[in-house]
Scaffold this active site. Structure first.
Site, short mmCIF file in Angstrom:
data_model
loop_
_atom_site.label_atom_id
_atom_site.label_comp_id
_atom_site.label_asym_id
_atom_site.label_seq_id
_atom_site.Cartn_x
_atom_site.Cartn_y
_atom_site.Cartn_z
CG ASP A 132 8.13 7.78 5.84
OD1 ASP A 132 7.37 6.60 5.45
OD2 ASP A 132 8.22 7.92 6.98
CD GLN A 161 -1.50 -1.65 6.06
OE1 GLN A 161 -1.66 -2.93 5.95
NE2 GLN A 161 -2.15 -0.94 5.34
CG HIS A 182 1.29 3.11 2.75
ND1 HIS A 182 0.40 2.84 3.68
CD2 HIS A 182 2.44 2.80 3.64
CE1 HIS A 182 0.90 2.38 4.64
NE2 HIS A 182 2.36 2.27 4.88
CB ILE A 183 3.94 1.75 -2.93
CG1 ILE A 183 2.92 1.02 -3.61
CG2 ILE A 183 5.35 1.16 -3.54
CD1 ILE A 183 2.93 0.75 -5.19
P1 AMP Z 1 3.53 1.33 7.32
O1 AMP Z 1 4.24 1.19 8.62
O2 AMP Z 1 3.97 0.62 6.37
O3 AMP Z 1 2.24 1.70 7.50
O4 AMP Z 1 4.22 3.00 6.67
C1 AMP Z 1 3.73 4.10 7.21
C2 AMP Z 1 4.82 4.86 7.01
O5 AMP Z 1 3.85 6.44 7.05
C3 AMP Z 1 5.74 5.16 7.83
O6 AMP Z 1 6.95 4.91 7.56
C4 AMP Z 1 5.69 6.59 8.48
O7 AMP Z 1 6.77 7.18 8.98
C5 AMP Z 1 4.80 7.41 7.37
N1 AMP Z 1 4.14 8.51 7.93
C6 AMP Z 1 3.38 8.57 8.88
N2 AMP Z 1 2.60 9.89 9.10
C7 AMP Z 1 3.15 10.41 7.89
C8 AMP Z 1 3.06 11.89 7.50
N3 AMP Z 1 2.40 13.07 8.23
N4 AMP Z 1 3.80 12.48 6.51
C9 AMP Z 1 4.71 11.51 6.03
N5 AMP Z 1 4.67 10.07 6.21
C10 AMP Z 1 4.08 9.61 7.24
#
Ligand code: AMP
Length: 111
Positions: A29, A91, A97-98
């Protein structure tokens, strides 16, 4: 709708890859909430758990099994597996995603 994770899957955007196979990709992440914070995403573009179908049953099991392997490979004995579903639940990226989060004491209940 194309998400950041679709761009990572297509190679248009980079990621810090942890694991990859023909069904999923795992990467660190970008804003880690703990010493270990890894995301596992299916290659199939499923927006959220709200959208899963019976035909996704094997894929979902695969993602969970990989999650445990990845957590073990990261040296975790305790970890939290999180799937945020919908905006109210936090989200932000609408490609399923997990989260695998560990490496520190985690409080409960979540915020
Ligand atoms: P959610 O809030 O459950 O939708 O999780 C989305 C996650 O994606 C968050 O923890 C972000 O930090 C992560 N995220 C967003 N963009 C990227 C990226 N380019 N590479 C890795 N993680 C990312």
């Amino acid at each position: 709708m194309t998400t950041i994770f679709d761009k990572i899957l297509s190679g248009e955007m980079p990621c810090d890859e942890v694991f990859s196979d023909n069904k999923c990709l795992a990467f660190k992440d970008i804003t880690p909430q703990a010493p270990t914070h890894i995301l596992i995403i299916p290659r199939k573009p499923i927006p959220s758990l709200q959208d899963i179908k019976k035909e996704d049953q094997e894929l979902l099991g695969h993602l969970l099994l990989k999650g445990t392997e990845i957590a073990n490979d990261a040296g975790l004995e305790s970890w939290r597996t999180i799937i945020n579903t919908g905006e109210e639940a936090g989200q932000t990226v609408f490609h399923l995603h997990i989260h695998i989060i560990g490496g520190r004491k985690l409080s409960w209940p979540p915020g």
